[in-house]
Design an enzyme around this catalytic site. Structure first.
Site, PDB file in Angstrom:
ATOM      1  N   HIS A  26       2.895   3.455  -8.894  1.00 23.83           N
ATOM      2  CA  HIS A  26       2.634   2.133  -9.371  1.00 23.83           C
ATOM      3  C   HIS A  26       4.035   1.429  -9.973  1.00 23.83           C
ATOM      4  O   HIS A  26       4.582   0.385  -9.715  1.00 23.83           O
ATOM      5  CB  HIS A  26       1.549   1.642 -10.016  1.00 23.83           C
ATOM      6  N   LEU A  64      11.181 -20.181  -4.322  1.00 25.22           N
ATOM      7  CA  LEU A  64      10.248 -19.511  -3.716  1.00 25.22           C
ATOM      8  C   LEU A  64       8.869 -19.535  -4.625  1.00 25.22           C
ATOM      9  O   LEU A  64       8.911 -19.309  -5.866  1.00 25.22           O
ATOM     10  CB  LEU A  64      10.680 -17.842  -3.577  1.00 25.22           C
ATOM     11  N   ASP A  91       0.840  -1.093  -0.060  1.00 28.28           N
ATOM     12  CA  ASP A  91       0.010   0.184   0.067  1.00 28.28           C
ATOM     13  C   ASP A  91       0.997   1.255  -0.062  1.00 28.28           C
ATOM     14  O   ASP A  91       1.999   1.348   0.558  1.00 28.28           O
ATOM     15  CB  ASP A  91      -0.871   0.066   1.299  1.00 28.28           C
TER      16      ASP A  91
HETATM   17  C1  FPP Z   1      -1.787  -0.065  -3.122  1.00 27.60           C
HETATM   18  O1  FPP Z   1      -1.350   1.325  -3.447  1.00 27.60           O
HETATM   19  C2  FPP Z   1      -1.381  -0.505  -4.552  1.00 27.60           C
HETATM   20  C3  FPP Z   1      -2.018  -1.184  -5.557  1.00 27.60           C
HETATM   21  C4  FPP Z   1      -3.350  -1.250  -5.648  1.00 27.60           C
HETATM   22  C5  FPP Z   1      -1.215  -2.026  -6.602  1.00 27.60           C
HETATM   23  C6  FPP Z   1       0.201  -2.696  -6.408  1.00 27.60           C
HETATM   24  C7  FPP Z   1       0.563  -2.921  -7.498  1.00 27.60           C
HETATM   25  C8  FPP Z   1       1.804  -2.704  -7.712  1.00 27.60           C
HETATM   26  C9  FPP Z   1       3.036  -2.559  -6.605  1.00 27.60           C
HETATM   27  C10 FPP Z   1       2.446  -2.913  -9.455  1.00 27.60           C
HETATM   28  C11 FPP Z   1       2.128  -4.317  -9.877  1.00 27.60           C
HETATM   29  C12 FPP Z   1       2.535  -5.513  -9.123  1.00 27.60           C
HETATM   30  C13 FPP Z   1       3.452  -6.492  -9.686  1.00 27.60           C
HETATM   31  C14 FPP Z   1       2.966  -7.808  -8.893  1.00 27.60           C
HETATM   32  C15 FPP Z   1       4.200  -6.499 -11.019  1.00 27.60           C
HETATM   33  P1  FPP Z   1      -2.527   2.760  -3.456  1.00 27.60           P
HETATM   34  O2  FPP Z   1      -2.342   2.942  -4.935  1.00 27.60           O
HETATM   35  O3  FPP Z   1      -3.593   2.165  -2.826  1.00 27.60           O
HETATM   36  O4  FPP Z   1      -1.599   3.571  -2.542  1.00 27.60           O
HETATM   37  P2  FPP Z   1      -2.692   4.876  -1.833  1.00 27.60           P
HETATM   38  O5  FPP Z   1      -2.994   4.287  -0.650  1.00 27.60           O
HETATM   39  O6  FPP Z   1      -1.331   5.788  -1.401  1.00 27.60           O
HETATM   40  O7  FPP Z   1      -3.524   5.470  -2.933  1.00 27.60           O
END
Ligand code: FPP
Length: 246
Positions: free
Chosen positions: A38, A132, A21
């Site tokens: 991201h 893993l 997050d």
């Molecule tokens: C949460 O941060 C994150 C996500 C909803 C997406 C996670 C995806 C990645 C890390 C990239 C792709 C992953 C892989 C496995 C290749 P948020 O956007 O909710 O952050 P915020 O709470 O600050 O808005």
């Protein structure tokens, strides 16, 4: 002492689950877009997959996209899936080199054909590895997973495949997406939020929960080491009293 040397290699969690997050906030704080956040988050994924593999962790589940994430602006959703497909395609050779087995949990069949093909290809190409196991939770909702398990159990009872009185915890486990994996012992959530957000509600029943203020794009191996050291300092009683564990 270096963090890595403080880890007891005989008491590693077998399975670590992570709610990644804070990508959006990281973007904002760095004068960039949420989508840049991201992209930066992918670097953390690479670093943590490597770190978990080096330690000898057997299973790592990453919450990459929840069913609730469909409520985001369409351009962010599209960018996230584009990033996901691109990353899976470009990282598969690296996963093979690192002996990682890729798996997915969630409602994958309703994702785009492009996304499903990229996943199927990577899952197939990494299936001969034995290091893993990296499990991506994609279009995942724990409540839907449980509802789907209940429906399938009901169907199997109707079709006389199982008997209603055979229902117990082990049987329910068999109907979950995660049936082939042990439950996580440690759940890490970054960015200072203290919630489970519909993630592995059944499977995390006895997990140790670790929360850190570090935003996911800043999360590195040293933070993983810190979380494991913290995990190892906890007394896991499973309902018993302290004296019974000695
Ligand atoms: C949460 O941060 C994150 C996500 C909803 C997406 C996670 C995806 C990645 C890390 C990239 C792709 C992953 C892989 C496995 C290749 P948020 O956007 O909710 O952050 P915020 O709470 O600050 O808005």
């Amino acid at each position: 002492m270096e963090l890595l040397n403080q880890i007891n290699k005989d008491k590693l969690p077998t399975h670590i689950a992570v709610i990644m997050d804070g990508n959006g906030r990281w973007g904002k704080q760095n004068g960039k877009s949420r989508i840049d956040g991201h992209y930066a988050g992918v670097k953390s994924v690479q670093n943590i997959v490597e770190g978990a593999g080096e330690l000898g962790i057997k299973y790592l589940t990453l919450y990459a996209f929840s069913t609730e994430n469909w409520n985001r602006p369409q351009d962010e959703i599209s960018a996230l899936f584009e990033l996901l497909v691109k990353t899976i395609a470009s990282e598969t050779n690296e996963l093979i080199k690192k002996n990682v087995v890729l798996k997915v949990i969630g409602n994958v069949t309703s994702l785009t054909q492009t996304c499903q093909s990229a996943l199927t290809d990577s899952i197939q190409r990494t299936s001969h590895n034995n290091g893993l196991t990296l499990i991506l939770a994609l279009n995942y909702s724990s409540k839907s997973e449980i509802v789907s398990a209940i429906k399938n159990i009901n169907m199997d009872i109707k079709n006389e495949k199982i008997k209603a009185n055979a229902i117990n915890e082990q049987l329910v486990n068999k109907y979950l997406y995660t049936h082939q994996f042990p439950d996580p012992e440690l759940m890490i959530r970054t960015s200072g939020e203290h919630r489970l957000s519909n993630f592995l509600l059944w499977q995390l029943a006895y997990a140790e929960l670790y929360f850190t203020d570090v935003l996911w794009p800043d999360f590195r191996k040293s933070h993983l080491h810190q979380a494991i050291i913290d995990f190892q300092s906890r007394e896991r009683r499973f309902g018993k009293v302290s004296e019974q564990l000695k």
